[in-house]
Design an enzyme around this catalytic site. Sequence first.
Site, mmCIF file in Angstrom:
data_model
loop_
_atom_site.group_PDB
_atom_site.id
_atom_site.type_symbol
_atom_site.label_atom_id
_atom_site.label_comp_id
_atom_site.label_asym_id
_atom_site.label_seq_id
_atom_site.Cartn_x
_atom_site.Cartn_y
_atom_site.Cartn_z
ATOM 1 N N ALA A 1 0.823 -1.216 0.000
ATOM 2 C CA ALA A 1 0.000 0.000 0.000
ATOM 3 C C ALA A 1 0.855 1.262 0.000
ATOM 4 O O ALA A 1 0.353 2.363 0.191
ATOM 5 C CB ALA A 1 -0.934 0.003 1.205
ATOM 6 N N GLY A 2 2.166 1.109 -0.187
ATOM 7 C CA GLY A 2 3.040 2.275 -0.198
ATOM 8 C C GLY A 2 3.228 2.860 1.197
ATOM 9 O O GLY A 2 3.552 4.038 1.344
ATOM 10 N N ASP B 1 12.340 5.359 4.179
ATOM 11 C CA ASP B 1 11.367 4.538 4.900
ATOM 12 C C ASP B 1 11.971 3.949 6.178
ATOM 13 O O ASP B 1 11.334 3.930 7.231
ATOM 14 C CB ASP B 1 10.852 3.418 3.993
HETATM 15 C C1 GLA Z 1 9.817 4.167 -1.763
HETATM 16 C C2 GLA Z 1 11.290 4.006 -1.358
HETATM 17 C C3 GLA Z 1 11.830 5.274 -0.700
HETATM 18 C C4 GLA Z 1 11.521 6.514 -1.526
HETATM 19 C C5 GLA Z 1 10.053 6.531 -1.950
HETATM 20 C C6 GLA Z 1 9.739 7.658 -2.891
HETATM 21 O O1 GLA Z 1 9.030 4.275 -0.614
HETATM 22 O O2 GLA Z 1 11.432 2.926 -0.479
HETATM 23 O O3 GLA Z 1 13.204 5.144 -0.477
HETATM 24 O O4 GLA Z 1 12.360 6.607 -2.634
HETATM 25 O O5 GLA Z 1 9.660 5.310 -2.575
HETATM 26 O O6 GLA Z 1 9.871 8.878 -2.254
#
Ligand code: GLA
Length: 383
Positions: A122-123, A171
Amino acid sequence: MSEAVAERFEELYGAGPEGVWAAPGRVNLIGEHTDYNDGFVMPFALPHTAVAAVSRRADGVLRLHSADVEGGVVELRVDALEPQSDKNWTAYPSGVVWALREAGHAVTGADIHLASTVPAGAGLSSSAALEVVVALALNDLYELGLKGWQLARLCQRAENVYVGAPVGIMDQTASACCEQGHALFLDTRDLSQKQIPFDLAAEGMRLLVVDTQVKHSHSEGEYGKRRAGCEKGAALLGVDALRDVAYDELDAALERLGDDEEVRRLVRHVVTEDQRVEHVVSLLESGETRAIGPVLVAGHASLRDDFRISCPELDLVVDTALASGALGARMTGGGFGGSAIVLAEAADVEAITKSVEEAFAAAGFTAPRVFAAVPAAGARRVK
Ligand code: GLA
């Protein structure tokens, strides 16, 4: 939840765990695809966590079990862990053990049982939460004395090298270092941090997370392509990273890139996005919280039009929320699906949620999952 995880650990392994740890997923308020360009990001931790019950072992055996995946206990040897040999969920905890040992830390085995409430795909950084919770547990049990940002670096290495996903550092740092009630203003070049108070409820607002239910796992190739394009841009401009292109030098930089339209778009996104993060920080610090709305919207347009990583479902959330009175909205995370965030007056939340749900139904999309997010605590020991 920690009690249930400890009890299940005892059922699986025959004795209670030495401890239980939790690490959260995250949403990113602003600063997307800037982290692998040495730029700025501003995530905050979700109340959803990965929880790990863990005990040490001295015999080189690593046993892994997850409440969220079918199947029994997976048994491995810590000295036989091989990068990119594992395509399953177990690659995340194993990768962390591998990265710790590679860095010279004498981790001699562990029994681990995991359970997570962070929605997968889900991001919202469900994988970073898994990595960080295992890293923190082993750091405590083996008394490694590593700080949150150091654990984040090791977890990123686990994901880059062991799992094989070319992600940045946002993250893992968010999961390890966020604080309750705050968004984390992070400089991904040196990992310097500033905790920015972010209490929307006190100002009569809410931040909604809208999970489009479009899984983004197919997007790794596209992520890598964007990253490679940014690195090409930096090389053409003769800088270490796009972070080194100042906002007021952007026009000149774009001119120097000539007619490489794709690289020009990527560079424009990254340079303007870094500037948007700094803008949001200054607005929050001067108490102008509502004014961040248009900055979020500009960030979405840049990801959609310049970086080209949005999708119809994410655009529909943003357009519908704004048409229903939201203060701001944007996609969050890696893109190609996953979640959007919506900043709204508390009084408008119900109407906005209904409009988004109706718009999804009318478009024939799977119903989205909507919840209000309040900045929660970063990784910690819970038992
Ligand atoms: C994913 C990656 C992060 C970052 C985001 C975009 O979540 O894990 O490191 O690059 O995409 O901001």
